[in-house]
Design a protein around this motif. Structure first.
Motif, mmCIF file in Angstrom:
data_model
loop_
_atom_site.group_PDB
_atom_site.id
_atom_site.type_symbol
_atom_site.label_atom_id
_atom_site.label_comp_id
_atom_site.label_asym_id
_atom_site.label_seq_id
_atom_site.Cartn_x
_atom_site.Cartn_y
_atom_site.Cartn_z
ATOM 1 N N ALA A 44 -21.349 -1.401 9.816
ATOM 2 C CA ALA A 44 -21.646 -0.746 8.545
ATOM 3 C C ALA A 44 -23.136 -0.851 8.292
ATOM 4 N N GLY A 45 -23.670 0.155 7.595
ATOM 5 C CA GLY A 45 -25.085 0.154 7.237
ATOM 6 C C GLY A 45 -25.261 0.118 5.737
ATOM 7 N N VAL A 46 -26.356 -0.478 5.299
ATOM 8 C CA VAL A 46 -26.639 -0.650 3.869
ATOM 9 C C VAL A 46 -28.128 -0.436 3.635
ATOM 10 N N PHE A 47 -28.465 0.393 2.643
ATOM 11 C CA PHE A 47 -29.848 0.474 2.170
ATOM 12 C C PHE A 47 -29.863 0.036 0.716
ATOM 13 N N THR A 48 -30.587 -1.044 0.426
ATOM 14 C CA THR A 48 -30.689 -1.546 -0.939
ATOM 15 C C THR A 48 -31.952 -2.374 -1.095
ATOM 16 N N LYS A 49 -32.490 -2.357 -2.311
ATOM 17 C CA LYS A 49 -33.610 -3.234 -2.655
ATOM 18 C C LYS A 49 -33.140 -4.459 -3.432
ATOM 19 N N ASP A 50 -31.853 -4.486 -3.747
ATOM 20 C CA ASP A 50 -31.281 -5.550 -4.557
ATOM 21 C C ASP A 50 -30.732 -6.637 -3.636
ATOM 22 N N VAL A 51 -31.337 -7.823 -3.684
ATOM 23 C CA VAL A 51 -30.920 -8.902 -2.789
ATOM 24 C C VAL A 51 -29.466 -9.281 -3.024
ATOM 25 N N GLU A 52 -29.045 -9.290 -4.307
ATOM 26 C CA GLU A 52 -27.655 -9.634 -4.597
ATOM 27 C C GLU A 52 -26.700 -8.614 -3.980
ATOM 28 N N HIS A 53 -27.069 -7.346 -4.040
ATOM 29 C CA HIS A 53 -26.223 -6.328 -3.422
ATOM 30 C C HIS A 53 -26.183 -6.486 -1.900
ATOM 31 N N ALA A 54 -27.322 -6.831 -1.301
ATOM 32 C CA ALA A 54 -27.369 -7.050 0.143
ATOM 33 C C ALA A 54 -26.472 -8.220 0.543
ATOM 34 N N LEU A 55 -26.551 -9.314 -0.212
ATOM 35 C CA LEU A 55 -25.740 -10.492 0.085
ATOM 36 C C LEU A 55 -24.250 -10.190 -0.122
ATOM 37 N N HIS A 56 -23.942 -9.420 -1.164
ATOM 38 C CA HIS A 56 -22.556 -9.046 -1.421
ATOM 39 C C HIS A 56 -22.012 -8.199 -0.273
ATOM 40 N N ALA A 57 -22.803 -7.244 0.174
ATOM 41 C CA ALA A 57 -22.370 -6.390 1.285
ATOM 42 C C ALA A 57 -22.182 -7.207 2.559
ATOM 43 N N ALA A 58 -23.116 -8.111 2.832
ATOM 44 C CA ALA A 58 -23.018 -8.935 4.036
ATOM 45 C C ALA A 58 -21.750 -9.779 4.026
ATOM 46 N N ALA A 59 -21.378 -10.258 2.853
ATOM 47 C CA ALA A 59 -20.203 -11.116 2.751
ATOM 48 C C ALA A 59 -18.900 -10.340 2.720
ATOM 49 N N LEU A 99 -23.994 2.762 3.046
ATOM 50 C CA LEU A 99 -24.106 2.616 1.593
ATOM 51 C C LEU A 99 -25.566 2.721 1.200
ATOM 52 N N ILE A 100 -25.874 3.614 0.242
ATOM 53 C CA ILE A 100 -27.255 3.820 -0.211
ATOM 54 C C ILE A 100 -27.309 3.530 -1.702
ATOM 55 N N ASP A 101 -28.031 2.488 -2.052
ATOM 56 C CA ASP A 101 -28.117 1.999 -3.428
ATOM 57 C C ASP A 101 -29.097 2.844 -4.237
ATOM 58 N N ARG A 102 -29.161 2.605 -5.516
ATOM 59 C CA ARG A 102 -30.120 3.261 -6.402
ATOM 60 C C ARG A 102 -31.503 2.635 -6.199
ATOM 61 N N GLY A 103 -32.529 3.249 -6.835
ATOM 62 C CA GLY A 103 -33.850 2.620 -6.894
ATOM 63 C C GLY A 103 -34.832 3.038 -5.831
ATOM 64 N N PHE A 104 -34.527 4.063 -5.056
ATOM 65 C CA PHE A 104 -35.453 4.497 -4.011
ATOM 66 C C PHE A 104 -36.285 5.681 -4.499
ATOM 67 N N THR A 105 -37.565 5.690 -4.114
ATOM 68 C CA THR A 105 -38.433 6.814 -4.445
ATOM 69 C C THR A 105 -38.068 8.016 -3.584
ATOM 70 N N GLU A 106 -38.636 9.157 -3.928
ATOM 71 C CA GLU A 106 -38.391 10.377 -3.159
ATOM 72 C C GLU A 106 -38.815 10.195 -1.703
ATOM 73 N N GLU A 107 -39.964 9.570 -1.501
ATOM 74 C CA GLU A 107 -40.453 9.361 -0.137
ATOM 75 C C GLU A 107 -39.532 8.409 0.629
ATOM 76 N N GLU A 108 -39.119 7.340 -0.029
ATOM 77 C CA GLU A 108 -38.222 6.384 0.622
ATOM 78 C C GLU A 108 -36.873 7.025 0.953
ATOM 79 N N LEU A 109 -36.368 7.836 0.025
ATOM 80 C CA LEU A 109 -35.091 8.494 0.257
ATOM 81 C C LEU A 109 -35.199 9.469 1.431
#
Length: 482
Positions: free
Chosen positions: A410-425, A257-267
């Motif tokens: 499963a793998g997750v890329f996100t800068k949103d802590v709430e999204h990370a916690l939601h995915a972990a749970a 899962l790849i969340d929004r909010g990443f720069t071109e370099e990060e992506l």
């Protein structure tokens, strides 16, 4: 003339009841004539393991640890020889083969440490009424004979994840390697003999899984079955094993899962890791990236980046240093993948790159719009395939990832802590890798799945504990006081 490979039973080389040619996936060269064990020979291997276990079950932890340390050292000294074996019999690119051998050395070192550190616990008996005057401890005792049935894709390291913990815990082992990778397994016989492992504690019986599986899973002297392979065979193993304990690692179609909010370099960096996770060793990895859910704001850019990286991979001879992509393990595997790819395209999927076949070699494929119920999405591809799907809401991506019969990692890329916690749970998987691809694994971490991905846990200490029985010993004091 190719070499003749024999069985290793009770510390002795023995001819198989028949011979089968082992052909290299790349080039088709005959590498060896492999002796195949009969069910009767597999039964004798189990009986030899049981005798050796009973004779050596009192071996102290420091001795078991020393043998495993020595085996790790011997493998490290012969690392290039071992890597070439993997490259030839499994068509693994030589750089990846060297990385596997380095990991295998670490796995046996972890096993050596586990042998010294397996502990029980003290139970506070007086925590309950009537527990006064009693002290109790839980001991960890080896189960006995472990059947280890292993796949082709990591012929040294996945063997180590079964043999290492079993020996660390004080058990004996009967190992049946994959039909395509017996040389890697038989190489271990030399290492452990030189390391001082007593005869019979490790037995190696190449052969046809359909012929040997019933014996190795249901023999009365087998106490534990550790299997890595397909869910279909895993179900058969569990049925045959009955009440015996099992660890089953049965594959996946790992989501990323790849969340929004990443720069071109990060992506771009995420695309680098995704390409490695999806296409390393032709995607023939249980936790290979297969389903990629990308936020709709980034989906087009990410798809183009991943396709660019897939096109840059070099196909060729596994022994060539520049090679990234090699033939799949068999023509049958290639035919299956081609059929799945054609079916997805017929249903409207868009092929962004790759997907062509040269014999059993498949060029890495990046697709969009693969129907959720198409085999390339809902089954385990076990090939160089990444299917990209855009999403709008994070909860939708997590729900889509869970719509699978598998649940390994499963793998997750996100800068949103709430999204990370939601995915972990909420992600239904044995492991959730935050800001990593699902293909990330270290050999001491717990590893195993849910749903059709299996049961039990590997990871050296965790596997060693599973291969022991807990025994409670309670002491009552004061009984004879006047």
């Amino acid at each position: 003339m190719s070499q003749l490979m024999r069985l290793w039973i009770d510390g002795t080389w023995e001819d198989g009841h028949k011979q089968a040619p082992l052909l290299a996936p790349y080039g088709g060269e005959e590498l060896a004539l492999v002796g195949y064990a009969s069910p009767e020979q597999a039964a004798r291997a189990v009986e030899a393991a049981d005798r050796a276990f009973r004779e050596h079950c009192g071996m102290p932890a420091h001795r078991r640890s020393s043998i495993l340390y020595q085996a790790a050292d011997l493998l490290e000294r012969r690392a290039e020889e071992a890597a070439r074996i993997v490259a030839l019999e499994a068509a693994k690119p030589i750089r990846a083969a060297r990385a596997e051998i380095a990991r295998t050395v670490q796995t046996y070192l972890f096993a050596a440490e586990a042998a010294r550190s397996l502990t029980g616990e003290t139970v506070p008996m007086d925590a309950a009424p009537r527990g006064e005057g009693r002290t109790a401890s839980v001991r960890r005792e080896p189960v006995g004979v472990v059947s280890a049935i292993t796949p082709f894709n990591f012929p040294f390291n996945l063997v180590a994840h079964k043999v290492g913990p079993a020996l660390a815990a004080g058990n004996a082992v009967v190992l049946k390697p994959a039909e395509q990778t017996p040389i890697s397994a038989l190489f271990l016989a030399e290492l452990f003999e030189e390391a001082g492992l007593p005869s019979g504690l490790l037995n190696i019986v190449p052969g046809d899984g359909r012929e040997l599986g019933p014996t190795l899973a249901s023999h009365p002297l087998v106490s534990f079955v550790s299997f890595t392979g397909s869910p279909e065979v895993g179900r058969q193993i569990r049925q045959l094993a009955g009440l015996r304990r099992t660890t089953l690692e049965l594959g996946s179609n790992s989501p990323l899962l790849i969340d929004r909010g990443f720069t071109e370099e990060e992506l771009g960096r995420i695309a680098d890791e995704t390409a490695a996770g999806a296409f390393a060793y032709n995607g023939q990895v249980c936790i290979s990236v297969q389903r990629v859910f990308v936020h709709e704001e980034l989906a087009d850019r990410f798809a183009a980046m991943l396709a660019e990286r897939a096109k840059a991979l070099v196909a060729g001879d596994p022994l060539a240093e520049e090679t990234d992509i090699t033939p799949l393990i068999s023509a049958k595997a290639a035919e299956r993948l081609k059929g799945w790819l054609d079916a997805a395209l017929a249903r409207g999927a868009e092929l962004l790159c790759g997907g062509s076949f040269e014999g059993s070699l498949m060029r890495p494929a990046v697709l969009r719009g693969v129907p959720e119920d198409a085999e390339l999405s809902c089954e385990e591809a076990f090939g160089p395939v990444a299917a990209i799907a855009p999403f709008r809401r994070w909860e939708e991506a997590v729900a889509a990832a869970n719509r699978s019969r598998y649940g390994l990692q499963a793998g997750v890329f996100t800068k949103d802590v709430e999204h990370a916690l939601h995915a972990a749970a909420e992600l239904q998987a044995g492991g959730v890798m935050i800001n990593d691809v699902p293909t990330f694994r270290l050999d001491h971490m717990p590893y195993g799945g849910r749903k059709d991905s299996g049961s039990g846990r590997e990871g050296v200490r965790y596997a060693a504990e599973e291969m022991t029985e807990a025994k409670l010993v309670s002491f009552r004091s004061g009984l004879y006081r006047s």
